[in-house]
Write a protein that holds these residues in place. Structure first.
Motif, mmCIF file in Angstrom:
data_model
loop_
_atom_site.group_PDB
_atom_site.id
_atom_site.type_symbol
_atom_site.label_atom_id
_atom_site.label_comp_id
_atom_site.label_asym_id
_atom_site.label_seq_id
_atom_site.Cartn_x
_atom_site.Cartn_y
_atom_site.Cartn_z
ATOM 1 N N LYS A 161 19.418 28.160 40.102
ATOM 2 C CA LYS A 161 18.384 29.154 39.831
ATOM 3 C C LYS A 161 18.206 29.366 38.332
ATOM 4 C CE LYS A 161 17.698 34.072 40.466
ATOM 5 N NZ LYS A 161 18.369 35.315 40.772
ATOM 6 N N ALA A 162 16.973 29.479 37.889
ATOM 7 C CA ALA A 162 16.704 29.878 36.504
ATOM 8 C C ALA A 162 17.206 31.302 36.315
ATOM 9 C CB ALA A 162 15.220 29.798 36.192
ATOM 10 N N GLY A 163 17.795 31.576 35.159
ATOM 11 C CA GLY A 163 18.323 32.900 34.860
ATOM 12 C C GLY A 163 19.800 33.059 35.166
ATOM 13 N N THR A 164 20.432 31.996 35.662
ATOM 14 C CA THR A 164 21.864 32.055 35.958
ATOM 15 C C THR A 164 22.651 32.190 34.656
ATOM 16 O OG1 THR A 164 21.594 30.731 37.953
ATOM 17 C CG2 THR A 164 23.814 30.826 36.997
ATOM 18 N N ILE A 165 23.560 33.161 34.629
ATOM 19 C CA ILE A 165 24.415 33.389 33.458
ATOM 20 C C ILE A 165 25.816 32.924 33.795
ATOM 21 C CG2 ILE A 165 25.351 35.097 31.850
ATOM 22 C CD1 ILE A 165 23.017 36.962 32.834
ATOM 23 N N ARG A 166 26.392 32.139 32.904
ATOM 24 C CA ARG A 166 27.793 31.722 33.032
ATOM 25 C C ARG A 166 28.484 32.032 31.717
ATOM 26 N NH1 ARG A 166 28.541 27.778 37.515
ATOM 27 N NH2 ARG A 166 26.474 27.279 38.337
ATOM 28 N N GLY A 167 29.608 32.723 31.814
ATOM 29 C CA GLY A 167 30.370 33.036 30.611
ATOM 30 C C GLY A 167 30.351 34.523 30.330
ATOM 31 N N LEU A 168 30.886 34.842 29.245
ATOM 32 C CA LEU A 168 31.403 34.082 28.107
ATOM 33 C C LEU A 168 32.861 33.686 28.391
ATOM 34 C CD1 LEU A 168 30.008 36.499 25.436
ATOM 35 C CD2 LEU A 168 29.157 34.225 25.818
ATOM 36 N N HIS A 169 33.174 32.420 28.306
ATOM 37 C CA HIS A 169 34.499 31.909 28.655
ATOM 38 C C HIS A 169 35.174 31.225 27.472
ATOM 39 C CE1 HIS A 169 32.563 31.420 32.860
ATOM 40 N NE2 HIS A 169 33.118 32.612 32.758
ATOM 41 N N PHE A 170 36.499 31.201 27.515
ATOM 42 C CA PHE A 170 37.300 30.442 26.559
ATOM 43 C C PHE A 170 38.694 30.267 27.141
ATOM 44 C CE2 PHE A 170 37.934 34.867 25.546
ATOM 45 C CZ PHE A 170 39.286 34.985 25.282
ATOM 46 N N GLN A 171 39.417 29.315 26.595
ATOM 47 C CA GLN A 171 40.829 29.157 26.927
ATOM 48 C C GLN A 171 41.654 29.507 25.701
ATOM 49 O OE1 GLN A 171 41.027 25.863 30.460
ATOM 50 N NE2 GLN A 171 42.239 25.469 28.684
ATOM 51 N N SER A 172 42.720 30.272 25.925
ATOM 52 C CA SER A 172 43.615 30.665 24.836
ATOM 53 C C SER A 172 44.698 29.611 24.644
ATOM 54 C CB SER A 172 44.228 32.031 25.145
ATOM 55 O OG SER A 172 44.912 32.001 26.380
ATOM 56 N N GLU A 173 45.467 29.766 23.569
ATOM 57 C CA GLU A 173 46.599 28.881 23.303
ATOM 58 C C GLU A 173 47.640 29.045 24.408
ATOM 59 O OE1 GLU A 173 46.579 26.634 21.156
ATOM 60 O OE2 GLU A 173 45.134 27.254 19.656
ATOM 61 N N PRO A 174 48.375 28.054 24.760
ATOM 62 C CA PRO A 174 48.473 26.755 24.092
ATOM 63 C C PRO A 174 47.485 25.711 24.613
ATOM 64 C CG PRO A 174 50.166 26.884 25.765
ATOM 65 C CD PRO A 174 49.416 28.196 25.805
ATOM 66 N N HIS A 175 46.457 26.143 25.354
ATOM 67 C CA HIS A 175 45.485 25.191 25.897
ATOM 68 C C HIS A 175 44.065 25.528 25.461
ATOM 69 C CE1 HIS A 175 48.480 23.156 28.304
ATOM 70 N NE2 HIS A 175 48.946 24.353 28.637
ATOM 71 N N ALA A 176 43.913 25.965 24.221
ATOM 72 C CA ALA A 176 42.590 26.283 23.687
ATOM 73 C C ALA A 176 41.714 25.032 23.707
ATOM 74 C CB ALA A 176 42.712 26.827 22.270
ATOM 75 N N GLN A 177 40.432 25.241 23.942
ATOM 76 C CA GLN A 177 39.501 24.125 24.040
ATOM 77 C C GLN A 177 38.400 24.217 22.996
ATOM 78 O OE1 GLN A 177 38.028 24.706 28.068
ATOM 79 N NE2 GLN A 177 39.300 23.031 28.820
ATOM 80 N N GLY A 178 38.131 23.094 22.355
ATOM 81 C CA GLY A 178 36.878 22.900 21.658
ATOM 82 C C GLY A 178 35.912 22.326 22.677
ATOM 83 N N LYS A 179 34.612 22.622 22.517
ATOM 84 C CA LYS A 179 33.620 22.148 23.488
ATOM 85 C C LYS A 179 32.429 21.538 22.768
ATOM 86 C CE LYS A 179 34.696 25.727 26.890
ATOM 87 N NZ LYS A 179 34.184 26.871 27.650
#
Length: 184
Positions: free
Chosen positions: A54-72
């Motif tokens: 669907k248009a308008g779907t919101i996902r997030g705001l997400h992140f992974q913390s240390e020790p498994h932090a992610q660059g995207k």
């Protein structure tokens, strides 16, 4: 490939060159050597993909913390999306600030955010597909989030952004003022 920096250190917009003819176009969507020269030497270990029906779907705001932090490194392969990166590096001069880009298959734009950024997006068209490379594997214990509508951050979400599409966990994420200092 064109690389564009933002006022928020570390976030970069990548725009591949499209070589087109009557059939369509060809583009190098990613080149490790150019990425390393322009952005840094990051090792991608996993590709993720999600479809928003669907248009308008919101996902997030997400992140992974240390020790498994992610660059995207994020791109859109179908539809269109409004993609957001929020600086959550405590002590950063741009802490709590955000950048956003509209990503589509036609514009080919890709948004790079290093570890220390919360990521979210809103689908602008039905059947939008987002694909992104990450620098560490998914880890449920390090999976964290930030309130998508925190007034202190004041993201200018598209008018079609529909809060009813949020996952239950994303409806109760902390605001920036209540977020632990995961990144310093």
């Amino acid at each position: 490939m064109k690389f564009q920096a933002y006022d928020i250190a570390g976030v970069t917009l990548l725009t591949p060159r499209h070589i087109g003819d009557e059939r369509g176009y060809f583009a190098e969507a990613f080149r490790g050597d150019l990425f390393a020269q322009q952005v840094g030497n990051h090792h991608f270990v996993q590709d993720n993909e999600s479809r928003s029906a669907k248009a308008g779907t919101i996902r997030g705001l997400h992140f992974q913390s240390e020790p498994h932090a992610q660059g995207k490194l994020v791109r859109c392969t179908a539809g269109a999306l409004f993609d957001v990166a929020v600086d959550i590096r405590a002590g950063s001069p741009t802490y709590g600030q955000w950048v956003a880009e509209t990503l589509t298959p036609d514009n080919g734009k890709q948004l790079w955010m290093p570890p220390g950024f919360a990521h979210g997006f809103c689908s602008l068209e039905p059947d939008t597909v987002i694909c992104y490379k990450v620098t560490d594997y998914y880890n449920a214990e390090c999976d964290n989030g930030l309130a998508w509508d925190d007034p202190a951050i004041a993201i200018f979400w598209p008018d079609i952004a529909d809060p009813h599409t949020l996952l239950p966990k994303d409806r109760k994420q902390p605001t920036l003022s209540n977020l632990p200092a995961y990144f310093t």
